[in-house]
Write a protein that holds these residues in place. Structure first.
Motif, PDB file in Angstrom:
ATOM      1  N   ASN A 206       0.913  -1.250   0.073  1.00 48.25           N
ATOM      2  CA  ASN A 206       0.000   0.052   0.172  1.00 48.25           C
ATOM      3  C   ASN A 206       0.857   1.287  -0.128  1.00 48.25           C
ATOM      4  OD1 ASN A 206      -1.734   2.088   0.603  1.00 48.25           O
ATOM      5  ND2 ASN A 206      -3.123   0.819   1.880  1.00 48.25           N
ATOM      6  N   ARG A 207       1.521   1.618  -1.209  1.00 48.04           N
ATOM      7  CA  ARG A 207       2.261   2.694  -1.481  1.00 48.04           C
ATOM      8  C   ARG A 207       1.968   4.158  -0.895  1.00 48.04           C
ATOM      9  NH1 ARG A 207       5.486   5.666  -6.032  1.00 48.04           N
ATOM     10  NH2 ARG A 207       3.278   5.509  -7.032  1.00 48.04           N
ATOM     11  N   PRO A 208       0.418   4.454  -1.166  1.00 53.20           N
ATOM     12  CA  PRO A 208      -0.136   5.724  -0.488  1.00 53.20           C
ATOM     13  C   PRO A 208      -0.007   5.681   0.978  1.00 53.20           C
ATOM     14  CG  PRO A 208      -1.307   4.980  -2.538  1.00 53.20           C
ATOM     15  CD  PRO A 208      -0.452   3.709  -1.986  1.00 53.20           C
ATOM     16  N   GLN A 209      -0.492   4.723   1.491  1.00 56.14           N
ATOM     17  CA  GLN A 209      -0.553   4.525   3.042  1.00 56.14           C
ATOM     18  C   GLN A 209       0.891   4.550   3.922  1.00 56.14           C
ATOM     19  OE1 GLN A 209      -3.012   4.839   5.057  1.00 56.14           O
ATOM     20  NE2 GLN A 209      -2.044   4.853   6.825  1.00 56.14           N
ATOM     21  N   PHE A 210       1.741   3.926   2.973  1.00 55.43           N
ATOM     22  CA  PHE A 210       3.139   3.783   3.560  1.00 55.43           C
ATOM     23  C   PHE A 210       3.932   5.129   3.623  1.00 55.43           C
ATOM     24  CE2 PHE A 210       7.777   2.579   1.932  1.00 55.43           C
ATOM     25  CZ  PHE A 210       8.204   2.749   3.118  1.00 55.43           C
ATOM     26  N   TYR A 211       3.715   6.036   2.476  1.00 55.67           N
ATOM     27  CA  TYR A 211       4.323   7.276   2.401  1.00 55.67           C
ATOM     28  C   TYR A 211       3.734   8.143   3.242  1.00 55.67           C
ATOM     29  CZ  TYR A 211       6.775   5.919  -1.874  1.00 55.67           C
ATOM     30  OH  TYR A 211       7.819   5.305  -3.017  1.00 55.67           O
ATOM     31  N   PHE A 212       2.526   8.162   3.471  1.00 57.78           N
ATOM     32  CA  PHE A 212       1.802   9.043   4.590  1.00 57.78           C
ATOM     33  C   PHE A 212       2.323   8.747   6.003  1.00 57.78           C
ATOM     34  CE2 PHE A 212      -1.521   9.723   7.705  1.00 57.78           C
ATOM     35  CZ  PHE A 212      -1.610  11.130   7.489  1.00 57.78           C
ATOM     36  N   GLU A 213       2.554   7.530   6.148  1.00 60.73           N
ATOM     37  CA  GLU A 213       2.804   7.135   7.542  1.00 60.73           C
ATOM     38  C   GLU A 213       4.435   7.559   7.822  1.00 60.73           C
ATOM     39  OE1 GLU A 213       1.998   2.960   7.849  1.00 60.73           O
ATOM     40  OE2 GLU A 213       0.208   3.190   8.245  1.00 60.73           O
TER      41      GLU A 213
END
Length: 329
Positions: A206-213
């Motif tokens: 989950n690239r979007p979630q990973f980057y947000f975190e």
């Protein structure tokens, strides 16, 4: 090696208006939507307002590298190398500062990142450095100062060592990955391979979630007690990351973690400033900055007490001041 002690307290960053956060988020979705349905050249046109070829260089293997080039062509050039998985936009605070001081400032989007071509191959330090060499040659940059942050520090070091000896005046490494991040028999203080495997797993899942975190926590030190996260800064990091290619970012983890820059550092003869935050949770200081400074022939090491990996964004006044003193010395 010259060692400078620096004690800096973490400055609180003001929380941005929620409307600004919403607008940044909407803008990032617009960019992703456009790149999904159009060519990368169209995306570059959308973001730069032009598509005349003057803001890109094409490498020998056909990769288009987007760049910014601001300031008088006769001024001394400063070339900025961004970190993973960001873009040249991450240098806004430094580029505007040095532009105002009369320098020519240049920054590019690494292959597969930002507005550059999202190619399948070449996501390694040798190609990264060669791409910079192609850019420098096209712009005929001489007596240049190269400044690299994180992965960009590795890219800059390899460029200077292998391509830039006759064109480079000084080098700066900020929170940089050299000499080697990975734990090996010869580098026992490095990080275990599992750390980087976990990064790849989170990116693929989950690239979007990973980057947000990632931006909300360790990159800027926002996970530390008392920290006041800037939502605008977090979403700007996320925007830059999501502009790039998942394949390039996935492969880039190996590039920044497993590349040994020891021989590059030993061969660099230009004056080099090494800056690092003592609370860097991405590139731990103990196995990076002091080791790099010892390998370099002419280095000055400065450790910022309690400051994070993303120090160029969280504390630009401190960083810009030290950079200015070094480049004008």
């Amino acid at each position: 090696m010259t060692l400078i002690s620096s004690v800096s307290r973490l400055a609180s960053t003001s929380r941005r208006n929620i409307l600004a956060t919403t607008l940044l988020y909407a803008a990032s979705l617009t960019v992703r939507s456009t790149s999904a349905v159009g060519s990368d050249v169209e995306t570059a046109s959308l973001l730069t307002g032009r598509n005349d070829g003057t803001s890109s260089v094409t490498t020998s293997d056909g990769v288009r590298i987007f760049y910014k080039d601001w300031g008088p062509k006769s001024a001394q050039p400063i070339v900025f190398h961004h970190g993973w998985p960001l873009s040249s936009d991450d240098w806004d605070a430094q580029m505007l500062f040095f532009l105002g001081k009369g320098f020519r400032v240049i920054a590019h989007d690494r292959r597969g990142h930002g507005r550059s071509s999202q190619v399948n191959d070449g996501h390694d330090m040798d190609h990264y450095a060669a791409d910079v060499a192609a850019l420098v040659q096209q712009l005929d940059l001489r007596n240049a100062i190269h400044i690299g942050h994180s992965t960009g520090g590795g890219e800059a070091a390899r460029y200077v060592a292998r391509h830039g000896r006759d064109r480079v005046a000084k080098l700066v490494l900020i929170g940089a990955v050299p000499p080697l991040m990975l734990k090996t028999e010869s580098n026992p203080g490095g990080l275990p391979l599992k750390v980087f495997d976990d990064l790849r797993g989170r990116l693929a899942a989950n690239r979007p979630q990973f980057y947000f975190e990632f931006a909300s926590g360790p990159f800027y030190g926002y996970n530390r007690p008392g920290a006041e996260p800037s939502q605008a800064t977090i979403w700007n990091w996320w925007r830059q990351g999501m502009m790039g290619s998942a394949k390039a970012h996935y492969d880039g983890i190996k590039a920044f973690s497993e590349t040994d820059f020891s021989e590059d550092l030993k061969s660099i003869a230009v004056p080099t400033l090494v800056l690092h935050g003592s609370d860097d949770q991405i590139v731990p200081v103990a196995d990076s900055a002091p080791l790099s400074a010892r390998l370099l022939k002419h280095s000055t090491l400065k450790i910022y007490d309690l400051l994070p990996h993303g120090v160029c964004t969280t504390h630009p006044d401190i960083v810009n001041g030290d950079l200015l003193r070094f480049v004008t010395a």
